[in-house]
Design a protein around this motif. Sequence first.
Motif, mmCIF file in Angstrom:
data_model
loop_
_atom_site.group_PDB
_atom_site.id
_atom_site.type_symbol
_atom_site.label_atom_id
_atom_site.label_comp_id
_atom_site.label_asym_id
_atom_site.label_seq_id
_atom_site.Cartn_x
_atom_site.Cartn_y
_atom_site.Cartn_z
ATOM 1 N N VAL A 80 6.573 -16.508 12.516
ATOM 2 C CA VAL A 80 7.914 -15.930 12.364
ATOM 3 C C VAL A 80 8.206 -15.642 10.896
ATOM 4 O O VAL A 80 8.730 -14.572 10.561
ATOM 5 C CB VAL A 80 8.982 -16.859 12.995
ATOM 6 N N SER A 81 7.847 -16.563 10.011
ATOM 7 C CA SER A 81 8.096 -16.322 8.583
ATOM 8 C C SER A 81 7.257 -15.157 8.066
ATOM 9 O O SER A 81 7.755 -14.318 7.296
ATOM 10 C CB SER A 81 7.839 -17.591 7.771
ATOM 11 N N SER A 82 6.006 -15.064 8.491
ATOM 12 C CA SER A 82 5.165 -13.941 8.062
ATOM 13 C C SER A 82 5.650 -12.627 8.668
ATOM 14 O O SER A 82 5.653 -11.588 7.995
ATOM 15 C CB SER A 82 3.715 -14.174 8.469
ATOM 16 N N THR A 83 6.072 -12.659 9.923
ATOM 17 C CA THR A 83 6.573 -11.448 10.573
ATOM 18 C C THR A 83 7.844 -10.957 9.906
ATOM 19 O O THR A 83 8.058 -9.749 9.771
ATOM 20 C CB THR A 83 6.822 -11.708 12.068
ATOM 21 N N LEU A 84 8.678 -11.873 9.469
ATOM 22 C CA LEU A 84 9.894 -11.479 8.766
ATOM 23 C C LEU A 84 9.557 -10.720 7.483
ATOM 24 O O LEU A 84 10.180 -9.700 7.172
ATOM 25 C CB LEU A 84 10.748 -12.705 8.465
ATOM 26 N N ILE A 85 8.547 -11.180 6.769
ATOM 27 C CA ILE A 85 8.119 -10.476 5.554
ATOM 28 C C ILE A 85 7.577 -9.097 5.898
ATOM 29 O O ILE A 85 7.864 -8.112 5.214
ATOM 30 C CB ILE A 85 7.091 -11.324 4.782
ATOM 31 N N VAL A 86 6.804 -8.999 6.975
ATOM 32 C CA VAL A 86 6.278 -7.701 7.396
ATOM 33 C C VAL A 86 7.420 -6.769 7.780
ATOM 34 O O VAL A 86 7.434 -5.595 7.391
ATOM 35 C CB VAL A 86 5.287 -7.849 8.565
ATOM 36 N N LEU A 87 8.391 -7.272 8.525
ATOM 37 C CA LEU A 87 9.504 -6.427 8.948
ATOM 38 C C LEU A 87 10.332 -5.929 7.761
ATOM 39 O O LEU A 87 10.872 -4.825 7.806
ATOM 40 C CB LEU A 87 10.401 -7.185 9.929
ATOM 41 N N LEU A 88 10.427 -6.724 6.733
ATOM 42 C CA LEU A 88 11.183 -6.301 5.556
ATOM 43 C C LEU A 88 10.400 -5.331 4.671
ATOM 44 O O LEU A 88 10.994 -4.621 3.860
ATOM 45 C CB LEU A 88 11.607 -7.522 4.734
ATOM 46 N N ASN A 89 9.066 -5.302 4.817
ATOM 47 C CA ASN A 89 8.231 -4.493 3.930
ATOM 48 C C ASN A 89 7.270 -3.569 4.662
ATOM 49 O O ASN A 89 6.306 -3.102 4.061
ATOM 50 C CB ASN A 89 7.421 -5.408 3.007
ATOM 51 N N TYR A 90 7.477 -3.301 5.946
ATOM 52 C CA TYR A 90 6.478 -2.562 6.714
ATOM 53 C C TYR A 90 6.256 -1.154 6.187
ATOM 54 O O TYR A 90 5.129 -0.651 6.205
ATOM 55 C CB TYR A 90 6.824 -2.539 8.205
ATOM 56 N N GLN A 91 7.280 -0.489 5.689
ATOM 57 C CA GLN A 91 7.097 0.873 5.174
ATOM 58 C C GLN A 91 6.200 0.869 3.935
ATOM 59 O O GLN A 91 5.372 1.756 3.747
ATOM 60 C CB GLN A 91 8.433 1.511 4.865
ATOM 61 N N ARG A 92 6.363 -0.128 3.108
ATOM 62 C CA ARG A 92 5.538 -0.244 1.906
ATOM 63 C C ARG A 92 4.093 -0.591 2.273
ATOM 64 O O ARG A 92 3.150 -0.001 1.742
ATOM 65 C CB ARG A 92 6.124 -1.309 0.993
ATOM 66 N N ILE A 93 3.909 -1.540 3.187
ATOM 67 C CA ILE A 93 2.563 -1.973 3.563
ATOM 68 C C ILE A 93 1.802 -0.843 4.250
ATOM 69 O O ILE A 93 0.603 -0.693 4.068
ATOM 70 C CB ILE A 93 2.630 -3.234 4.450
ATOM 71 N N ARG A 94 2.497 -0.024 5.028
ATOM 72 C CA ARG A 94 1.838 1.119 5.678
ATOM 73 C C ARG A 94 1.256 2.095 4.661
ATOM 74 O O ARG A 94 0.262 2.754 4.934
ATOM 75 C CB ARG A 94 2.845 1.890 6.532
ATOM 76 N N GLN A 95 1.881 2.211 3.499
ATOM 77 C CA GLN A 95 1.431 3.161 2.487
ATOM 78 C C GLN A 95 0.279 2.631 1.634
ATOM 79 O O GLN A 95 -0.329 3.387 0.880
ATOM 80 C CB GLN A 95 2.599 3.545 1.563
ATOM 81 N N PHE A 96 -0.008 1.343 1.746
ATOM 82 C CA PHE A 96 -1.100 0.757 0.969
ATOM 83 C C PHE A 96 -2.435 1.347 1.405
ATOM 84 O O PHE A 96 -2.623 1.719 2.562
ATOM 85 C CB PHE A 96 -1.163 -0.757 1.171
ATOM 86 N N ASP A 97 -3.383 1.384 0.469
ATOM 87 C CA ASP A 97 -4.750 1.738 0.861
ATOM 88 C C ASP A 97 -5.375 0.514 1.542
ATOM 89 O O ASP A 97 -4.748 -0.533 1.670
ATOM 90 C CB ASP A 97 -5.571 2.215 -0.336
ATOM 91 N N VAL A 98 -6.609 0.658 1.999
ATOM 92 C CA VAL A 98 -7.235 -0.384 2.824
ATOM 93 C C VAL A 98 -7.341 -1.712 2.066
ATOM 94 O O VAL A 98 -7.042 -2.773 2.619
ATOM 95 C CB VAL A 98 -8.620 0.074 3.316
ATOM 96 N N LEU A 99 -7.746 -1.668 0.812
ATOM 97 C CA LEU A 99 -7.900 -2.905 0.047
ATOM 98 C C LEU A 99 -6.555 -3.614 -0.136
ATOM 99 O O LEU A 99 -6.470 -4.836 0.016
ATOM 100 C CB LEU A 99 -8.535 -2.605 -1.318
ATOM 101 N N GLN A 100 -5.518 -2.862 -0.434
ATOM 102 C CA GLN A 100 -4.203 -3.475 -0.589
ATOM 103 C C GLN A 100 -3.687 -4.026 0.738
ATOM 104 O O GLN A 100 -3.060 -5.085 0.761
ATOM 105 C CB GLN A 100 -3.210 -2.461 -1.152
#
Length: 160
Positions: A80-100
């Motif tokens: 739940v804590s990790s998912t909360l971070i993903v939900l708050l930053n999913y647009q940014r994480i989607r734009q990362f390249d594979v290594l990031q």
Amino acid sequence: MNRAHANWVIYTTLLVALALHMLPLPFDWRMFRPPWVELTLFYWVLALPHRVGIISSALTGLAVDVIDGSPVGALSLGLVSSTLIVLLNYQRIRQFDVLQQILAVLMLVALARTTERWAHNLVGLPPTGAEYLLPLFSVPILWPLLRPVLRGIRRQWEVT
């Protein structure tokens, strides 16, 4: 395909990840078990944050806790804590390249596992050292392989 009918694809992939988590391994190798469930869950949260979120991660974590026989809610709290971070930053994480993305997912899995270990210590289970972080070595190998497979499944069944 109707959106309501595509929910089964998400549930099926999570069930397959749970089945992979339950595969029998020799006792000495159990600490190296890949984090299939976490990787699959994080993929769906990144891909469909409006459909897979906190409740899904809590239920998935509870299922893993029941399967492992660990205190109920330990991994659920970490997911739940990790998912909360993903939900708050999913647009940014989607734009990362594979290594990031690999590094981001690695940190999310590490956060989930560390929170799980913290919860185990809270209920009085003996500490096991840093062995709980050994599955993290498989994340850089599995994420670039699992992400295209799940993306292909999502596109084939038109899960939106």
